[in-house]
Scaffold this active site. Structure first.
Site, PDB file in Angstrom:
ATOM      1  N   SER A  21       0.793  -1.239   0.000  1.00 52.91           N
ATOM      2  CA  SER A  21       0.000   0.000   0.000  1.00 52.91           C
ATOM      3  C   SER A  21       0.826   1.290   0.000  1.00 52.91           C
ATOM      4  O   SER A  21       0.433   2.252  -0.662  1.00 52.91           O
ATOM      5  CB  SER A  21      -0.967   0.001   1.182  1.00 52.91           C
ATOM      6  N   LYS A  71      -6.718  -8.009  11.179  1.00 54.12           N
ATOM      7  CA  LYS A  71      -8.030  -7.639  10.623  1.00 54.12           C
ATOM      8  C   LYS A  71      -9.198  -8.095  11.492  1.00 54.12           C
ATOM      9  O   LYS A  71     -10.160  -7.356  11.675  1.00 54.12           O
ATOM     10  CB  LYS A  71      -8.168  -8.205   9.204  1.00 54.12           C
ATOM     11  N   ALA A 133     -10.806 -18.671   6.108  1.00 53.26           N
ATOM     12  CA  ALA A 133     -11.862 -17.861   6.730  1.00 53.26           C
ATOM     13  C   ALA A 133     -11.262 -16.868   7.722  1.00 53.26           C
ATOM     14  O   ALA A 133     -11.860 -16.520   8.729  1.00 53.26           O
ATOM     15  CB  ALA A 133     -12.899 -18.752   7.398  1.00 53.26           C
TER      16      ALA A 133
END
Lengths: 275, 275
Positions: A21, A71, A133
């Site tokens: 990023s 996250k 997941a």
């Protein structure tokens, strides 16, 4: 040029070496004359809750980009979690809200879906398998559900993460057929590697590639190489696919809006990052 | 170009708007191909102890530049305080030592003294007045003592800070004549403004300029303007002087050594910063 007035976007994750990023946002800020900078901060899981709180008390903080392994942990640390992030159970963007509150959203899944749709694929009514997941897999599953897939199969060796995601999907999307527990990719229109497998040399492939039909569209989240070993294998089978960085560039317009910056297209961002 | 491997130097202070160091270090890093960046972080006093600890737990931290209002508070938060910083009672540079320990030193005074000597002034045996006994004033006093001044007068409205500094100076430099309690600049070879007066428009002058002899050399620490109102006033009296940014650029070679970076001269650094 960083100066005393520069607004700070903390890029929080660990390890940092593979971060992309900064090389995308910072050229965009420079091109638009925006006095802001994305700075990698290698924060370990044990320190994350305290560091997130303190970094948002800095007088020049503008926001945070959140990546692995934080996250999922982020959701519990915020004052307001936007709907997509709630279903995903994960956040990858945080900014200040009214009164110094922390507001989070999740754009990985949105970026993944935008990329697939831009390639002309139809998601409404499709059958999809998401292997992994964690934060990014949950985000992709949540956004696929929102995009109207008919059936969603989930697999993760971490059973509680997989079951938690299945539960949130069933609650928010009662018409969706959610199944769990198998990484067999046979019979799907779309299969996604949302595990970190492929980041390290010698990682096993995330699923049995021989069972992927050539007509299946394949998504990858790993960005260690543009063409990961997994993508190389599915390409040999004749599958069309989406590389990890497509998800990254496709989600940035949504991020820019969240952080209050002027819009840019994925192509424009790729071009600035490459120059 | 900031990337995932970039080493972070946290520039800690509040407020940040007047920070100069990012515009000095970052062009130097770019010119030398060093993968490091100085990033302003507006940390308030209440958060500083916790934030300093956590920022040094980041995996890509290289060091910290410390500025107002944290220079004095830093000393108590470190594992090792170098001698100059101990006498000054203040730190403006922190790096990791063995086993994750924090090591601090203070270079403001060193930069001030180097600048004065470079201008051909003699400090050995001189009589000096330092007005302001905060972090930077204490550092200048400590370095003037080390440079061999014969008499050192201190003034600060904060009496405990002034008395603490006087005590440390007397302990470490028994031959030095230390006096306290007057900001009258008559009769000195060198007088220094080490207060923040001059940072804001309308600030009073830090001492009675009419009492400064034209032969007295004047030092300034404020960098809000190259020629502050105080320097403008002493220039009208015919005094030679040193501007605030001389102290800044003169100390950076010492900083670079402390942080393990290749050497550069003050002139070279000024040139890179201006380009």
């Amino acid at each position: 040029m960083i100066r005393g007035t520069t607004r700070l976007i903390a890029h929080l994750g660990y390890p940092t070496a593979a971060f992309r990023s900064p090389m995308i946002y910072n050229p965009y800020f420079a091109a638009r004359g925006i006095d802001a900078v994305v700075v990698p901060m290698g924060c370990r899981a044990d320190d994350y809750a305290d560091f997130l709180k303190l970094v948002f008390r800095l007088s020049n903080i503008h926001g945070a980009l959140v990546t692995m392994p934080h996250k999922v942990a982020t959701v519990a640390l915020l004052d307001e979690v936007r709907p997509t992030a709630r279903v995903a159970g994960a956040c990858n963007a945080v900014r200040l809200g009214p009164g110094g509150t922390l507001v989070g959203d999740m754009f990985d899944g949105e970026g993944f879906v935008r990329g697939v749709l831009r390639k002309g694929r139809v998601l409404a009514g499709a059958r999809a398998l998401v292997v992994g997941a964690g934060g990014v897999g949950s985000a992709i599953a949540a956004s696929l559900a929102q995009a109207g897939v008919a059936a969603l199969a989930l697999f993760d060796a971490e059973v509680p993460a997989m079951m938690g995601l299945a539960g949130r999907l069933r609650r928010h999307h009662p018409g969706l057929a959610v199944t769990v527990g198998s990484a067999d990719p046979a019979g799907f229109d779309l299969v996604v590697n949302a595990t970190p497998l492929g980041m390290q040399a010698g990682d096993p492939l995330p699923m049995d590639v021989e069972r992927i039909a050539p007509s299946t569209f394949v998504g990858e989240v790993v960005m260690a190489a543009e063409i990961t070993p997994f993508l190389e294998a599915v390409r040999r089978r004749g599958c069309a696919f989406q590389v990890g960085s497509d998800m990254l560039f496709e989600q940035i317009p949504a991020y820019l809006e969240f952080f209050g910056f002027p819009p840019a297209t994925p192509d424009e961002l790729r071009c600035l990052a490459a120059s």
